[in-house]
Scaffold this motif. Structure first.
Motif, mmCIF file in Angstrom:
data_model
loop_
_atom_site.group_PDB
_atom_site.id
_atom_site.type_symbol
_atom_site.label_atom_id
_atom_site.label_comp_id
_atom_site.label_asym_id
_atom_site.label_seq_id
_atom_site.Cartn_x
_atom_site.Cartn_y
_atom_site.Cartn_z
ATOM 1 N N LYS A 1 -6.375 5.389 4.176
ATOM 2 C CA LYS A 1 -6.889 5.917 4.427
ATOM 3 C C LYS A 1 -6.776 6.547 5.755
ATOM 4 C CE LYS A 1 -11.186 5.635 1.523
ATOM 5 N NZ LYS A 1 -12.191 6.057 1.065
ATOM 6 N N LEU A 2 -6.876 7.331 5.795
ATOM 7 C CA LEU A 2 -6.937 7.718 7.957
ATOM 8 C C LEU A 2 -8.058 7.132 8.460
ATOM 9 C CD1 LEU A 2 -6.079 11.189 7.933
ATOM 10 C CD2 LEU A 2 -4.790 10.383 9.079
ATOM 11 N N GLU A 3 -8.249 6.770 9.798
ATOM 12 C CA GLU A 3 -9.719 6.322 10.026
ATOM 13 C C GLU A 3 -9.162 6.085 12.298
ATOM 14 O OE1 GLU A 3 -7.471 1.542 11.048
ATOM 15 O OE2 GLU A 3 -7.756 2.266 9.081
ATOM 16 N N LYS B 1 0.614 -0.986 0.305
ATOM 17 C CA LYS B 1 0.093 0.068 0.031
ATOM 18 C C LYS B 1 0.365 1.047 -0.246
ATOM 19 C CE LYS B 1 -3.297 0.026 3.069
ATOM 20 N NZ LYS B 1 -4.118 0.207 4.412
ATOM 21 N N ALA C 1 -3.267 6.127 9.677
ATOM 22 C CA ALA C 1 -3.208 5.708 8.268
ATOM 23 C C ALA C 1 -2.278 4.058 8.229
ATOM 24 C CB ALA C 1 -3.216 6.498 7.027
ATOM 25 N N GLU D 1 -0.892 7.032 -0.612
ATOM 26 C CA GLU D 1 -1.968 7.943 -1.144
ATOM 27 C C GLU D 1 -3.030 6.768 -1.368
ATOM 28 O OE1 GLU D 1 1.651 9.945 -2.089
ATOM 29 O OE2 GLU D 1 0.708 7.395 -3.144
ATOM 30 N N GLN D 2 -3.064 5.018 -1.149
ATOM 31 C CA GLN D 2 -4.120 4.182 -1.057
ATOM 32 C C GLN D 2 -4.848 4.064 0.811
ATOM 33 O OE1 GLN D 2 -1.375 1.718 -2.905
ATOM 34 N NE2 GLN D 2 -3.175 0.998 -3.856
ATOM 35 N N PHE E 1 -13.789 6.623 8.075
ATOM 36 C CA PHE E 1 -12.877 6.772 7.097
ATOM 37 C C PHE E 1 -12.726 8.148 7.523
ATOM 38 C CE2 PHE E 1 -13.161 2.135 6.663
ATOM 39 C CZ PHE E 1 -11.744 1.857 6.438
ATOM 40 N N PHE E 2 -11.661 8.444 6.635
ATOM 41 C CA PHE E 2 -11.239 9.949 6.328
ATOM 42 C C PHE E 2 -10.525 10.738 5.261
ATOM 43 C CE2 PHE E 2 -11.295 9.955 11.080
ATOM 44 C CZ PHE E 2 -12.955 11.091 11.011
ATOM 45 N N GLU E 3 -10.880 11.291 4.461
ATOM 46 C CA GLU E 3 -10.163 11.708 3.330
ATOM 47 C C GLU E 3 -8.651 12.632 3.215
ATOM 48 O OE1 GLU E 3 -11.088 11.044 -0.253
ATOM 49 O OE2 GLU E 3 -12.951 9.792 1.418
ATOM 50 N N CYS F 1 -9.010 15.489 11.420
ATOM 51 C CA CYS F 1 -9.226 14.720 9.905
ATOM 52 C C CYS F 1 -10.316 15.450 9.146
ATOM 53 C CB CYS F 1 -9.713 12.965 10.842
ATOM 54 S SG CYS F 1 -8.150 12.932 10.971
#
Length: 148
Positions: A62-64, A56, A131, A59-60, A105-107, A90
């Motif tokens: 994801k913040l959680e 991974k 992440a 860029e793949q 999950f966040f962007e 976040c």
């Protein structure tokens, strides 16, 4: 968030009433020999999840965040990069929460990245956006889920 060497994990036993039992399990098992899968140590309040991640990129990843559980994450077969952003920072702050999986999950990318090698661990509390799983080859890792 805490990042330290596994040999020091006992110093963190007082952070949560269930940490002592989690630490006892980690210290009494050959972590690299644990089989992929989940083991309940104290019902749904304390469990060990052994997983194999796929490669991974940042860029793949994801913040959680988790509301109900603390993660103790331990890579055992390779180096893992873990992103970090305080949960309050976040974006978007109103991301949907999945209660069944205790995850939001966040962007976007994490603000900071930490290298966690075998022999180390990271603890992420509910206020810690993380992440995990950033690695070119994938890693076998242990995630201890501790009721917050």
């Amino acid at each position: 968030m805490v990042v330290d060497k596994l040999e020091n994990i006992g110093k963190y036993a007082s952070l949560n009433p269930l940490f002592a039992e989690a630490i006892e399990f980690l210290n009494s098992h050959d972590l690299s020999a644990l089989e992929i899968g989940k083991t309940e140590l104290k019902g749904k309040d304390l469990l060990v999840n052994v997983t194999q991640t796929k490669p991974k990129a940042k860029e793949q990843a994801k913040l959680e965040t988790h509301r109900d559980f603390i993660d103790i994450q331990i890579p055992v077969s390779g180096v893992e990069i873990m992103g970090y952003t305080a949960a309050k920072d976040c974006v978007p702050a109103d991301a949907p929460y999945n209660a069944e999986k205790d995850i939001t999950f966040f962007e976007g990318l994490a603000e900071d990245y930490i290298v966690v090698k075998p022999g180390m661990f990271a603890i992420f509390f509910p206020q810690d956006g993380h992440a995990p799983g950033i690695t070119p080859d994938g890693v076998k890792k242990i995630i201890v889920k501790v009721k917050a």
